[in-house]
Design a protein around this motif. Sequence first.
Motif, short mmCIF file in Angstrom:
data_model
loop_
_atom_site.label_atom_id
_atom_site.label_comp_id
_atom_site.label_asym_id
_atom_site.label_seq_id
_atom_site.Cartn_x
_atom_site.Cartn_y
_atom_site.Cartn_z
N ILE A 3 4.65 7.03 35.71
CA ILE A 3 4.77 5.81 34.91
C ILE A 3 3.47 5.72 34.11
CG2 ILE A 3 4.89 3.29 34.98
CD1 ILE A 3 6.64 3.80 37.56
N ILE A 5 0.84 4.06 31.44
CA ILE A 5 0.44 2.76 30.89
C ILE A 5 -0.82 2.92 30.04
CG2 ILE A 5 -0.19 0.36 31.43
CD1 ILE A 5 1.19 0.67 34.12
N ALA A 17 -1.41 -1.88 36.92
CA ALA A 17 -1.02 -0.53 37.35
C ALA A 17 -1.22 -0.37 38.87
CB ALA A 17 -1.82 0.51 36.60
N LEU A 20 1.42 -2.50 40.69
CA LEU A 20 2.74 -1.88 40.49
C LEU A 20 2.89 -0.67 41.42
CD1 LEU A 20 5.43 -1.60 38.84
CD2 LEU A 20 4.15 -0.08 37.31
N ALA A 21 1.84 0.18 41.44
CA ALA A 21 1.88 1.39 42.27
C ALA A 21 2.10 1.00 43.74
CB ALA A 21 0.59 2.17 42.10
N TYR A 28 -1.84 5.86 42.41
CA TYR A 28 -2.36 5.23 41.21
C TYR A 28 -3.52 6.05 40.66
CZ TYR A 28 -5.64 2.15 38.80
OH TYR A 28 -6.54 1.63 37.91
N VAL A 118 1.44 6.16 39.08
CA VAL A 118 1.28 5.24 37.96
C VAL A 118 -0.08 5.63 37.36
CG1 VAL A 118 0.97 2.85 37.21
CG2 VAL A 118 2.53 3.35 39.11
N GLU A 120 -2.88 5.15 34.23
CA GLU A 120 -3.24 4.26 33.11
C GLU A 120 -4.48 4.73 32.36
OE1 GLU A 120 -6.04 2.05 33.09
OE2 GLU A 120 -6.35 1.41 35.17
N SER A 132 6.87 11.28 29.61
CA SER A 132 7.28 10.32 30.64
C SER A 132 8.40 9.41 30.14
CB SER A 132 6.07 9.48 31.06
OG SER A 132 6.52 8.41 31.85
N TYR A 134 8.93 6.52 31.39
CA TYR A 134 8.49 5.14 31.56
C TYR A 134 7.13 4.95 30.91
CZ TYR A 134 12.08 5.72 35.04
OH TYR A 134 13.25 6.03 35.67
#
Length: 222
Positions: A3, A5, A17, A20-21, A28, A118, A120, A132, A134
Amino acid sequence: MIIAIDGPAGSGKTSTAKLLAKKIGFFYLDTGATYRSLTYAAIEGGLSLSDENSLLNLAKNLDIRINANEIYLKGIDISKKIRDPLIDKNISTVVSFPQVRKVMVELQRKIASEGNFVVEGRDITTVVFPESKYKFYLDADPKIRAQRRFKELKEKGLDVDPEEVRTDLEKRDYADKNRTVGPLTISEDAVRIDTSTLTIEGTVELLARHIESKSTDHSSTK
Ligand code: DC
């Protein structure tokens, strides 16, 4: 699965992030922390921050270990040190060198190949993981971003001036958006979210909903 970001400093992407992870059981990766470590190692080693060759050599041999909360350089915990305003002031030069970025991008891909992540940063949706499925771009009003950054530094016990924090952030924004390689840009297929009036939980909720709806959308090829 990745994912991705992206977003400017103070957009809330790190806290988002991370949470979310945790929520979806992913690892992460804070790619900013990898560049911060490189900058820290360069300053510690007394390198000239405009010497691309020395920085490239340092990047190639960078001995870091990173998890969701800590980062170690040669086995030493530097998690707090890389958040110092001294790093903020010097990082833009270090991250501007194309060859250095190339090495760091490889390192980031290698770390994230070890599981579901995830990830970022600034160029995750465009350079590091453009494939990706997402992708998110988080943003917020510059004033709010500066306030968040000020609060964060204050909470760490640092004696900072709000005006200086705002100017540093503006300078980093400019450098991030205008470098030739891996600039901060909005990927066409990224979901853009303005976090100015959102809580971290609210932002995570939004992302989770997008991910859920995309993962059940079988018409998408990516
Ligand atoms: O996310 P952060 O503020 O910790 O990032 C620190 C700096 O690192 C930021 O000014 C831009 C740079 N960076 C980058 O160039 N590419 C990334 N993928 C992540 C961060």
